[in-house]
Motif scaffolding. Structure first.
Motif, PDB file in Angstrom:
ATOM      1  N   GLU A 240      -0.233  -3.354   8.394  1.00 51.78           N
ATOM      2  CA  GLU A 240      -1.071  -2.280   7.863  1.00 51.78           C
ATOM      3  C   GLU A 240      -1.622  -1.454   9.019  1.00 51.78           C
ATOM      4  N   LYS A 241      -1.465  -0.140   8.951  1.00 53.90           N
ATOM      5  CA  LYS A 241      -1.926   0.753  10.012  1.00 53.90           C
ATOM      6  C   LYS A 241      -3.197   1.472   9.579  1.00 53.90           C
ATOM      7  N   VAL A 242      -4.182   1.471  10.472  1.00 53.88           N
ATOM      8  CA  VAL A 242      -5.455   2.141  10.213  1.00 53.88           C
ATOM      9  C   VAL A 242      -5.527   3.339  11.146  1.00 53.88           C
ATOM     10  N   TYR A 243      -5.564   4.543  10.564  1.00 53.82           N
ATOM     11  CA  TYR A 243      -5.461   5.765  11.346  1.00 53.82           C
ATOM     12  C   TYR A 243      -6.833   6.358  11.673  1.00 53.82           C
TER      13      TYR A 243
ATOM     14  N   ASN B   1       0.855  -1.180   0.000  1.00 57.81           N
ATOM     15  CA  ASN B   1       0.000   0.000   0.000  1.00 57.81           C
ATOM     16  C   ASN B   1       0.892   1.230   0.000  1.00 57.81           C
TER      17      ASN B   1
ATOM     18  N   GLY C 181       0.809   4.413   2.468  1.00 56.12           N
ATOM     19  CA  GLY C 181       1.451   4.459   3.772  1.00 56.12           C
ATOM     20  C   GLY C 181       0.529   4.160   4.932  1.00 56.12           C
ATOM     21  N   GLY C 182      -0.641   3.656   4.655  1.00 56.90           N
ATOM     22  CA  GLY C 182      -1.593   3.325   5.707  1.00 56.90           C
ATOM     23  C   GLY C 182      -3.011   3.505   5.197  1.00 56.90           C
ATOM     24  N   ILE C 183      -3.973   3.327   6.089  1.00 63.15           N
ATOM     25  CA  ILE C 183      -5.389   3.442   5.743  1.00 63.15           C
ATOM     26  C   ILE C 183      -6.018   4.477   6.658  1.00 63.15           C
ATOM     27  N   ALA C 184      -6.817   5.368   6.079  1.00 66.03           N
ATOM     28  CA  ALA C 184      -7.523   6.381   6.866  1.00 66.03           C
ATOM     29  C   ALA C 184      -8.994   6.398   6.458  1.00 66.03           C
TER      30      ALA C 184
ATOM     31  N   THR D  24      -2.893  -6.078  11.162  1.00 63.94           N
ATOM     32  CA  THR D  24      -3.627  -4.832  10.962  1.00 63.94           C
ATOM     33  C   THR D  24      -3.675  -4.127  12.316  1.00 63.94           C
TER      34      THR D  24
ATOM     35  N   ALA E  48      -9.883   4.962  14.895  1.00 70.82           N
ATOM     36  CA  ALA E  48      -9.865   4.357  13.559  1.00 70.82           C
ATOM     37  C   ALA E  48     -11.211   3.708  13.255  1.00 70.82           C
TER      38      ALA E  48
END
Length: 277
Positions: free
Chosen positions: A93-96, A62, A65-68, A124, A130
């Motif tokens: 994977e980072k969810v902000y 991705n 750089g992450g998921i927002a 995740t 988030a």
């Protein structure tokens, strides 16, 4: 004036949402699994790090750089008859934080007769506030096999982080030969940290995981128990309806990961190299 400003801010927010899609198939060529047609768009990419004698490994990347909040990612993968495919991610994977709509992640996996697919993404990690809605739809032909692992971490305990607010909706549907063999939807919202602290939910655990093995039976479950015990966290093992499942819960994500890796190894799976770095 306030309404106009709010509307403009919403339009800017929507325009800056990440979109990504990956769709590809693998097929046998001279007895070796090889990539077929590949489609990539937006910030989602897939890479095939090295050729292998029989199976094929793929790494999802991705580039956002992450998921927002408001992001959307779609993954559609097909494994043709006789192929072997292992998928992982380049990193956790980072969810902000999501001020508006939840992020969407839609995964479709199709596995043909005598094909095997291992879906082994890294963790995740959800930060406070988030919001994510994930949907995993799996279509197995009668002679297909599957190894699927998903790990969710609700705040990084080592950093003193907890989730005081957020939304996590995780919908799984698995069909074999057209027949629904497993269906589950997990929904956590509001003060997720408080809910995870309840004895009947996670008893203070901040990391959970599920491993699904198709086909699987009590013999496999017994082998895992004999090979892996004792575990660092809480682990439940069972088999029914032609598949085996392991559930994990721990206060520390690193301990949970160690338990997951032990179970995956006991199934005979070869872990992706990125899991070992």
């Amino acid at each position: 004036m306030h309404s106009g400003t709010s509307g403009a801010a919403s339009a800017v927010f929507a325009a800056n949402r990440a979109r990504g899609a990956v769709a590809f198939e693998v097929a046998l060529r001279d007895g070796v699994t090889r990539r077929g047609v590949l489609h990539e768009s937006g910030s989602l990419r897939v890479r095939f790090p090295s050729p292998e004698d029989h199976g094929l490994s793929a790494v999802l990347v991705n580039t956002a750089g992450g998921i927002a909040g408001g992001d959307r990612f779609d993954i559609d993968i097909s494994a043709a008859e006789g192929t072997r495919l292992t998928l992982t991610t380049a990193a956790a994977e980072k969810v902000y934080r999501a001020p508006g709509a939840a992020a969407e992640l839609n995964i479709g996996l199709k596995v043909a007769n005598r094909a095997h697919l291992s879906w082994l993404p890294q963790e995740t990690i959800l930060f406070d506030a988030a919001k994510i809605a994930r949907s995993i739809d799996i279509d197995l032909q009668a002679g297909a096999s599957l190894l699927l692992c998903e790990i969710a971490v609700f705040g990084r305990a080592a950093m003193g982080e907890t989730m005081r607010d957020g939304s996590f909706v995780d919908r799984w549907r698995v069909r074999q030969g057209g027949r629904l063999i497993f269906a589950e939807t997990v929904r956590l919202d509001g003060d997720i940290g408080e809910k995870l602290a309840r004895p009947a939910i996670a008893r203070g655990g901040a990391a959970v995981a599920t491993v699904l093995v198709v086909p699987g039976d009590e013999t496999l479950v017994a082998r895992i128990r004999d090979t892996c015990a004792p575990f660092s966290g809480e682990v439940g093992l069972s088999a029914w309806n032609g598949f085996a499942m392991a559930r994990f819960c721990a206060q520390d994500a690193s301990r949970l990961r160690a338990d997951v890796m032990a179970v995956l190894a006991a199934t005979g799976a070869q872990l992706p190299r990125l899991w070992l770095n």
